[in-house]
Design a protein around this motif. Structure first.
Motif: not given
Length: 488
Positions: A85-92, A138-139, A146-153, A197-202
């Motif tokens: 997420d935006k704070s850098g926490k792992l979402l699962g 997921l979509k 996906l609504s709270v994710a900020d980055k896909l790593l 798909l949310p490209s902002h995650l990349m």
């Protein structure tokens, strides 16, 4: 100087120190640990917390042993990812590529973008394990993550993020996703748009042999690695393994032999013809701006599952030496299977799956351990023959040598079978090719060595290569013609 290669496979991980001195490289395995997926409810996860704890332990143990680490770099299997997420926490915990969530996603995607169009852009073999289909699942399921994710790593990117605080996507691992444009080597916005798909995650793409950043202060103090930098290498393990092959010329191919087999050649540009797509070849990113043009093949997975099954049943004598000796005692060419048949993907019992395949194809049904092992090894050799034939036709290359790297390169019987059926030299000797490639890239990024010309010279000076010569090729011609229908 000492560099730490964190080499993580889909079954185990290792921390290996590489030291480059006097024109040679030496490896020292510091830490080895299990990396097994965990079923929780209906989902198959990776235990990322355990994985990360072992990574820190590997760094700590290297320092404890006296190594002044100048660099750290991670390589892993492909396609899997975590979301932060935006704070850098792992979402699962990241989900394993063998999870069932992607079933049917390839067909769903075809309503918006055809397989042909996807291949023309990405050059990637369409497999439902690919990151594209994991993200699409997921979509489709309207997963709130996906609504709270900020980055896909991707897995190595995720580890690098928690080591440095810097989010980026390394090129070779990104190329396995089927979301990257094979020609521009950047994210393809058209794919994201067509599949919604949310490209902002990349994140920004970084390339091998470059600096990501310093180990963050907390990890540096916890492990004692106060001077270590974290480098980007070919973080898809196959890319680093193939980069280590110290060869010249254009008439050779590679085989990365392990759970998966990857058979292919290095190319300067992707090959995107429709015929190539129909033959299931893929164009993945390589080190030094190369393309790995290759075919993904289910490899020693069958044998690994057989051994696990026998060990679980408390059968004695499951060592490789014993099994290979029993294999040699068994009659040849009685049972040939196509390792890519869907029945072998994740059966409850691999032995029963092989027996059922042989029964429905009118072949001898294996009974003893030796017969099962002979079936698997001969079948892989035959599979490589048919893929090699298509590889040479697709590239126009007259391949004379095959370099085998990875754990499977230690299987002398399989190496000889491959040399026999391909009627060419099979060269081995870089069992730890991934770690070797990882360390050399760190040294290049750190300006300790100049380039890959020097890197390959160091590798040649450090390891003894062994060549398997073809024997009795005529003996294999009959099995090729009899089993062709199984591989079409």
């Amino acid at each position: 100087m000492a560099y730490l290669a964190l080499d993580l496979g889909a079954g185990s991980g290792r921390a290996i120190v590489g030291i480059i001195e006097n024109g040679r490289i030496k490896l020292d395995e510091i830490h080895r640990f299990a990396n097994s997926p965990v079923k929780l409810g209906d989902t198959l996860y990776w235990d990322f917390l355990s994985l990360y704890a072992n990574i820190k332990e590997g760094i700590r143990l290297a320092v404890k042993k006296g190594y002044n680490l100048k660099g750290i770099a991670v390589d892993t299997w492909g396609v899997d990812f975590g979301l932060i997420d935006k704070s850098g926490k792992l979402l699962g915990n990241p989900v394993c590529y063998r999870d069932l969530r992607t079933e049917g996603m390839s067909d769903k995607s075809s309503a918006y973008i055809s397989k042909e169009e996807l291949y023309a852009v990405t050059g990637i073999q369409q497999m439902e394990i690919n990151s594209l289909f994991q993200l699409l699942s997921l979509k489709v399921c309207e997963d709130q993550i996906l609504s709270v994710a900020d980055k896909l790593l991707f897995t190595p990117d995720l580890i690098n993020f928690f080591l440095t605080g810097i989010a980026c996507n390394e090129y070779t691992i990104a190329s396995t996703s089927q979301l990257l444009n094979a020609q521009t080597r950047q994210w393809d916005e058209k794919i994201f748009e067509k599949l919604n798909l949310p490209s902002h995650l990349m994140s920004n793409i970084v390339h091998p042999c470059s600096l990501i950043g310093k180990l963050n202060t907390e990890i540096a103090e916890e492990t004692g690695a106060l001077d270590a930098k974290v480098f980007a290498v070919g973080s898809h393990d196959t890319a680093s393994a193939i980069a280590a092959i110290p060869t010249q010329g254009d008439n050779w191919a590679f085989l990365s032999s392990g759970t998966w087999s990857l058979l292919g050649v290095l190319a300067n540009e992707p090959i995107l013809a429709r015929e190539v797509m129909l033959n299931d070849f893929t164009n993945e990113g390589g080190v030094d701006n190369k393309i790995l043009f290759m075919r993904n093949i289910t490899g020693l997975w069958l044998l690994q599952r057989l051994i696990a099954e026998w060990e679980k049943a408390e059968n004695p004598n499951c060592s490789y030496d014993y099994l290979l000796s029993e294999c040699e005692k068994s009659k040849p060419f009685r049972s040939i299977v196509n390792s890519d048949d869907p029945s072998f993907t994740h059966p409850v019992s691999m032995s029963k799956a092989i027996q059922a395949y042989c029964e429905r194809t009118g072949q001898h049904v294996p009974q003893s351990k030796g017969e099962f092992v002979r079936c698997v090894l001969e079948s892989l050799a035959v599979k490589y023959y048919f893929v090699m034939d298509k590889l040479q036709k697709s590239t126009g290359k007259d391949i004379k040598q095959l370099f085998v790297v990875g754990g499977g390169s230690q299987n002398e019987l399989l190496n000889q079978y491959i040399a026999n059926i391909l009627n060419m030299d099979v060269i081995v000797g870089l069992t730890e090719s991934t770690a070797i490639g990882n360390v050399i890239q760190q040294a290049i990024a750190n300006n300790e060595i100049a380039d890959w010309v020097e890197g390959h010279k160091i590798i040649r000076n450090s390891f003894t290569l062994k060549t398997y010569k073809a024997q009795n090729f005529d003996y294999w011609i009959n099995v090729i013609s009899k089993s062709k229908h199984l591989f079409e």
